[in-house]
Design a protein around this motif. Structure first.
Motif, PDB file in Angstrom:
ATOM      1  N   ALA A 209       0.842  -1.180   0.000  1.00  0.00           N
ATOM      2  CA  ALA A 209       0.000   0.000   0.000  1.00  0.00           C
ATOM      3  C   ALA A 209       0.873   1.224   0.000  1.00  0.00           C
ATOM      4  O   ALA A 209       1.704   1.382   0.876  1.00  0.00           O
ATOM      5  CB  ALA A 209      -0.914  -0.009   1.235  1.00  0.00           C
ATOM      6  N   ALA A 210       0.658   2.132  -0.954  1.00  0.00           N
ATOM      7  CA  ALA A 210       1.467   3.340  -1.031  1.00  0.00           C
ATOM      8  C   ALA A 210       0.738   4.465  -0.336  1.00  0.00           C
ATOM      9  O   ALA A 210       0.446   5.491  -0.935  1.00  0.00           O
ATOM     10  CB  ALA A 210       1.754   3.687  -2.492  1.00  0.00           C
ATOM     11  N   SER A 211       0.400   4.289   0.917  1.00  0.00           N
ATOM     12  CA  SER A 211      -0.336   5.300   1.669  1.00  0.00           C
ATOM     13  C   SER A 211       0.599   6.416   2.084  1.00  0.00           C
ATOM     14  O   SER A 211       1.715   6.193   2.491  1.00  0.00           O
ATOM     15  CB  SER A 211      -0.952   4.667   2.922  1.00  0.00           C
ATOM     16  OG  SER A 211      -1.514   5.641   3.740  1.00  0.00           O
ATOM     17  N   SER A 212       0.110   7.650   1.984  1.00  0.00           N
ATOM     18  CA  SER A 212       0.936   8.802   2.338  1.00  0.00           C
ATOM     19  C   SER A 212       0.639   9.286   3.745  1.00  0.00           C
ATOM     20  O   SER A 212       1.174  10.279   4.186  1.00  0.00           O
ATOM     21  CB  SER A 212       0.677   9.946   1.329  1.00  0.00           C
ATOM     22  OG  SER A 212      -0.677  10.341   1.377  1.00  0.00           O
ATOM     23  N   SER A 213      -0.256   8.610   4.446  1.00  0.00           N
ATOM     24  CA  SER A 213      -0.594   9.029   5.800  1.00  0.00           C
ATOM     25  C   SER A 213      -0.224   7.940   6.775  1.00  0.00           C
ATOM     26  O   SER A 213       0.121   6.831   6.399  1.00  0.00           O
ATOM     27  CB  SER A 213      -2.105   9.329   5.915  1.00  0.00           C
ATOM     28  OG  SER A 213      -2.828   8.122   5.864  1.00  0.00           O
ATOM     29  N   ALA A 214      -0.310   8.253   8.084  1.00  0.00           N
ATOM     30  CA  ALA A 214      -0.003   7.263   9.111  1.00  0.00           C
ATOM     31  C   ALA A 214      -1.275   6.720   9.735  1.00  0.00           C
ATOM     32  O   ALA A 214      -1.282   6.224  10.847  1.00  0.00           O
ATOM     33  CB  ALA A 214       0.872   7.891  10.191  1.00  0.00           C
ATOM     34  N   GLU A 215      -2.413   6.822   9.010  1.00  0.00           N
ATOM     35  CA  GLU A 215      -3.690   6.362   9.536  1.00  0.00           C
ATOM     36  C   GLU A 215      -3.688   4.849   9.681  1.00  0.00           C
ATOM     37  O   GLU A 215      -3.301   4.119   8.759  1.00  0.00           O
ATOM     38  CB  GLU A 215      -4.812   6.811   8.599  1.00  0.00           C
ATOM     39  CG  GLU A 215      -6.200   6.457   9.097  1.00  0.00           C
ATOM     40  CD  GLU A 215      -7.286   6.984   8.173  1.00  0.00           C
ATOM     41  OE1 GLU A 215      -8.408   6.475   8.262  1.00  0.00           O
ATOM     42  OE2 GLU A 215      -6.983   7.878   7.380  1.00  0.00           O
ATOM     43  N   ALA A 216      -4.150   4.341  10.824  1.00  0.00           N
ATOM     44  CA  ALA A 216      -4.127   2.911  11.079  1.00  0.00           C
ATOM     45  C   ALA A 216      -5.312   2.222  10.424  1.00  0.00           C
ATOM     46  O   ALA A 216      -6.409   2.770  10.369  1.00  0.00           O
ATOM     47  CB  ALA A 216      -4.134   2.650  12.580  1.00  0.00           C
ATOM     48  N   GLY A 236       8.314  -1.112  15.647  1.00  0.00           N
ATOM     49  CA  GLY A 236       7.337  -0.623  16.616  1.00  0.00           C
ATOM     50  C   GLY A 236       5.972  -0.422  16.002  1.00  0.00           C
ATOM     51  O   GLY A 236       5.214   0.471  16.393  1.00  0.00           O
ATOM     52  N   VAL A 237       5.621  -1.256  15.019  1.00  0.00           N
ATOM     53  CA  VAL A 237       4.377  -1.116  14.261  1.00  0.00           C
ATOM     54  C   VAL A 237       3.459  -2.283  14.582  1.00  0.00           C
ATOM     55  O   VAL A 237       3.911  -3.431  14.663  1.00  0.00           O
ATOM     56  CB  VAL A 237       4.674  -1.071  12.744  1.00  0.00           C
ATOM     57  CG1 VAL A 237       3.397  -1.227  11.933  1.00  0.00           C
ATOM     58  CG2 VAL A 237       5.369   0.222  12.381  1.00  0.00           C
ATOM     59  N   GLU A 257       7.518  -4.476   2.340  1.00  0.00           N
ATOM     60  CA  GLU A 257       7.467  -3.128   1.769  1.00  0.00           C
ATOM     61  C   GLU A 257       6.355  -2.294   2.416  1.00  0.00           C
ATOM     62  O   GLU A 257       6.524  -1.096   2.666  1.00  0.00           O
ATOM     63  CB  GLU A 257       7.255  -3.198   0.251  1.00  0.00           C
ATOM     64  CG  GLU A 257       8.440  -3.733  -0.533  1.00  0.00           C
ATOM     65  CD  GLU A 257       8.470  -5.267  -0.534  1.00  0.00           C
ATOM     66  OE1 GLU A 257       7.591  -5.888   0.098  1.00  0.00           O
ATOM     67  OE2 GLU A 257       9.396  -5.816  -1.166  1.00  0.00           O
ATOM     68  N   ALA A 258       5.231  -2.952   2.693  1.00  0.00           N
ATOM     69  CA  ALA A 258       4.125  -2.233   3.330  1.00  0.00           C
ATOM     70  C   ALA A 258       4.509  -1.786   4.735  1.00  0.00           C
ATOM     71  O   ALA A 258       4.159  -0.681   5.174  1.00  0.00           O
ATOM     72  CB  ALA A 258       2.882  -3.118   3.376  1.00  0.00           C
ATOM     73  N   ILE A 259       5.243  -2.661   5.450  1.00  0.00           N
ATOM     74  CA  ILE A 259       5.702  -2.302   6.795  1.00  0.00           C
ATOM     75  C   ILE A 259       6.602  -1.073   6.722  1.00  0.00           C
ATOM     76  O   ILE A 259       6.456  -0.120   7.502  1.00  0.00           O
ATOM     77  CB  ILE A 259       6.477  -3.479   7.432  1.00  0.00           C
ATOM     78  CG1 ILE A 259       5.563  -4.692   7.615  1.00  0.00           C
ATOM     79  CG2 ILE A 259       7.107  -3.061   8.760  1.00  0.00           C
ATOM     80  CD1 ILE A 259       4.519  -4.531   8.679  1.00  0.00           C
ATOM     81  N   THR A 260       7.552  -1.080   5.803  1.00  0.00           N
ATOM     82  CA  THR A 260       8.503   0.028   5.680  1.00  0.00           C
ATOM     83  C   THR A 260       7.787   1.338   5.390  1.00  0.00           C
ATOM     84  O   THR A 260       8.058   2.379   6.007  1.00  0.00           O
ATOM     85  CB  THR A 260       9.518  -0.269   4.566  1.00  0.00           C
ATOM     86  OG1 THR A 260      10.212  -1.473   4.888  1.00  0.00           O
ATOM     87  CG2 THR A 260      10.507   0.870   4.424  1.00  0.00           C
ATOM     88  N   GLN A 261       6.839   1.302   4.432  1.00  0.00           N
ATOM     89  CA  GLN A 261       6.132   2.531   4.063  1.00  0.00           C
ATOM     90  C   GLN A 261       5.273   3.060   5.208  1.00  0.00           C
ATOM     91  O   GLN A 261       5.220   4.264   5.464  1.00  0.00           O
ATOM     92  CB  GLN A 261       5.274   2.282   2.824  1.00  0.00           C
ATOM     93  CG  GLN A 261       6.086   2.095   1.546  1.00  0.00           C
ATOM     94  CD  GLN A 261       5.219   2.136   0.306  1.00  0.00           C
ATOM     95  OE1 GLN A 261       4.000   2.185   0.407  1.00  0.00           O
ATOM     96  NE2 GLN A 261       5.859   2.115  -0.840  1.00  0.00           N
ATOM     97  N   TYR A 262       4.581   2.145   5.917  1.00  0.00           N
ATOM     98  CA  TYR A 262       3.710   2.574   7.007  1.00  0.00           C
ATOM     99  C   TYR A 262       4.523   3.162   8.160  1.00  0.00           C
ATOM    100  O   TYR A 262       4.150   4.180   8.752  1.00  0.00           O
ATOM    101  CB  TYR A 262       2.878   1.397   7.491  1.00  0.00           C
ATOM    102  CG  TYR A 262       1.931   1.749   8.625  1.00  0.00           C
ATOM    103  CD1 TYR A 262       0.874   2.625   8.434  1.00  0.00           C
ATOM    104  CD2 TYR A 262       2.104   1.196   9.891  1.00  0.00           C
ATOM    105  CE1 TYR A 262       0.008   2.941   9.465  1.00  0.00           C
ATOM    106  CE2 TYR A 262       1.245   1.504  10.933  1.00  0.00           C
ATOM    107  CZ  TYR A 262       0.193   2.377  10.711  1.00  0.00           C
ATOM    108  OH  TYR A 262      -0.649   2.700  11.742  1.00  0.00           O
TER     109      TYR A 262
END
Length: 533
Positions: A209-216, A236-237, A257-262
């Motif tokens: 997911a290429a999300s630009s926010s930190a929304e959970a 810590g995610v 990759e999703a972990i890194t981006q989030y």
């Protein structure tokens, strides 16, 4: 061996919170019942908090310098022969159990890829959170592992949990529809919430997911490889919060990759929030006053005793209209009497000062002018009343490293000069060491402040509200005075004591203040009369 929690007790009537000044024990220390484990500062007192158990310190749950509400758990103990406390935190799962669960999750993920109908739950780790925050999280159905803590050391507070619950509701996680690039799309499956979160840009990078926010995302379960879960823990995610569009048999599947981006998005969001708060604070400071940190040698937190004193002084000054009456009296005889009895007092191991004589003079004057021994009860604005006291409890202002403290000598009218000397010296000494109790600073009817002890003649002392009067003492020094004689007036050097009496003008008139001061001066000019008091 059971675990017992210990909550910050109410160390004084009306106390709502206290600053944990210092820990006197560490995790692993053996303690006995009533042994002091922490120093807590509240209102105008520094008190030692005793252990209620014989046992071993398991965990310290508050940081030094943290302001802790009364009733919050601050420490846990391991107690021999006790069952687990119902409020104690569960022990973390063992490493073997965690690895076993990871292995099961991996198998479930692989089976899902092959079309098998299996599911796996994310293992839950422990977070640093107050028990009250955990209870609130359960009540609001919030995953405590997904809450970012704002307290010391990342501790999760009640406010953090509430904010997480509000954020979840605002984000529409529980809605059955989500907005996509093509408009609303139904992501419900059999009435259950989807495991797939919406992507803001409709794009994906390497399936992440290429999300630009930190929304959970806030899912109930997530599929991932053991290495991916380990990576999430290191970052810590909470893996259930990582947005993703990848699925395995209808279940969300998260990649590295999703972990890194989030994780990066979360860091950027926190940095932006901190920056915004800093800019807002800076703007507010600039509007209030053009003051900068340039040239500041030390920044001292305005809290604890200093803040309590400031709030009390502010309340007094802006509640009671102050008027200060100044006068000076000759105290040659008082100086002689004190010198005469000083050695006798020393033989009885008592340091004799002028203060007990002044206290006796004040009590004699209060008997003649009782309106100054009063408080104004404003608890009911429609039924306010002046309460004239029939007891004589004199507060003595003591300068300490932490600020001004006012221990109270009770029933001054019933005690001798030597008794008062012992009690004043004891209270003043313990106040400077911050060992005086809250009860010993309550119940005053009149206060004395001795600014002359460090130099000075007159001042405008602030009333110790809700009392209605305070007497300030200047320094006893030789000053020129006019002495009448048969040969005419003569200027001579005499020992004099300047007095500054501040009154609450709502209760006490200027004439009453002057009459009271005159009576005090008359008693000090004839101190042997005070020995009869």
């Amino acid at each position: 061996m059971g675990v017992k929690e210990f909550k910050l007790p109410d160390v004084g009537e009306g106390v709502a919170e206290g600053e944990l000044v210092s820990w006197l024990v560490e995790a692993g220390d053996t303690v006995s019942e009533d042994q002091a484990v922490a120093e807590v500062e509240t209102d105008k007192a520094l008190v030692e908090v005793p252990s209620p158990y014989n046992g071993t310190v398991k965990e310290l749950l508050a940081e030094e310098g943290e302001v802790v509400p009364v009733g919050n758990v601050i420490i846990t103990f391991e107690v021999e022969g006790e069952g687990d406390d119902v409020s104690a935190e569960p022990e973390p799962e063992s490493e073997a159990e965690a690895e076993s669960e990871e292995a099961e999750t991996a198998v479930a993920g692989e089976s899902a890829e092959k079309g098998a109908d299996q599911q796996a739950e994310t293992p839950k780790g422990r977070v640093f959170a107050a028990p009250s925050a955990r209870r609130l999280a359960r009540e609001l159905d919030v995953d405590i592992n997904a809450v970012d803590g704002s307290g010391p050391g990342g501790r999760v507070t009640d406010a953090d949990v509430q904010a997480a619950a509000n954020g979840r509701m605002d984000s529409g996680v529980e809605d059955s529809e989500e907005e996509s690039d093509d408009g609303p799309r139904d992501v419900s499956t059999g009435g259950k919430k989807s495991a797939v979160s919406r992507r803001d840009d409709g794009q994906s990078t390497n399936g992440a997911a290429a999300s630009s926010s930190a929304e959970a995302a806030g899912r109930d379960r997530t599929l991932a490889a053991p290495a991916t879960r380990r990576m999430a823990e290191e970052e810590g995610v909470n893996i259930d919060d990582v947005p993703t569009d990848e699925t395995r048999d209808g279940q969300a599947f998260v990649t590295p990759e999703a972990i890194t981006q989030y994780a990066q998005a979360q860091r950027e969001a926190r940095e932006a929030e901190v920056q915004a708060d800093a800019e807002a604070a800076e703007a507010g400071s600039a509007e209030a006053a053009e003051v900068t940190e340039e040239g500041v040698a030390e920044r001292i937190p305005y809290r604890g005793i200093r803040r309590t004193i400031g709030q009390q002084m502010e309340k007094s000054l802006y509640t009671a209209p102050h008027v200060t009456h100044h006068d000076t009296t000759v105290v040659d005889e008082l100086v002689d009497v004190r010198a005469e009895y000083k050695e006798l007092a020393a033989e009885r191991d008592v340091k004799l000062t002028y203060m007990p004589f002044v206290m006796k003079a004040i009590v004699a004057a209060l008997r003649e002018h009782p309106i100054l021994n009063s408080t104004l009860d404003e608890s009911d604005p429609d039924d306010a009343a002046i309460l004239v006291r029939d007891d004589y409890n004199i507060g003595i202002a003591v300068a300490t490293d932490a600020g001004l403290m006012v221990p109270v000598v009770k029933n001054v009218d019933e005690k001798s000069i030597l008794q008062l000397s012992r009690e004043v010296n004891d209270l003043a000494s313990r106040a400077r060491d911050r060992k005086v109790t809250r009860e010993e600073m309550q119940g005053g009817t009149f206060t004395i402040t001795n600014f002359g002890a460090i130099g000075g003649e007159y001042a405008t002392p602030i009333i110790n509200y809700p009392e209605t009067a305070i007497l300030g003492l200047g320094g006893i020094e030789k000053r020129p005075t006019v002495e009448e004689s048969e040969d005419g007036d003569e200027v001579v050097a005499a020992s004099t004591l300047p007095l500054s009496l501040s009154i609450d003008h709502r209760v006490i008139d200027g004439a009453d203040a002057a009459a009271f001061t005159n009576t005090v001066m008359e008693n000090l000019r004839n101190p042997k009369l005070l020995l009869l008091e």
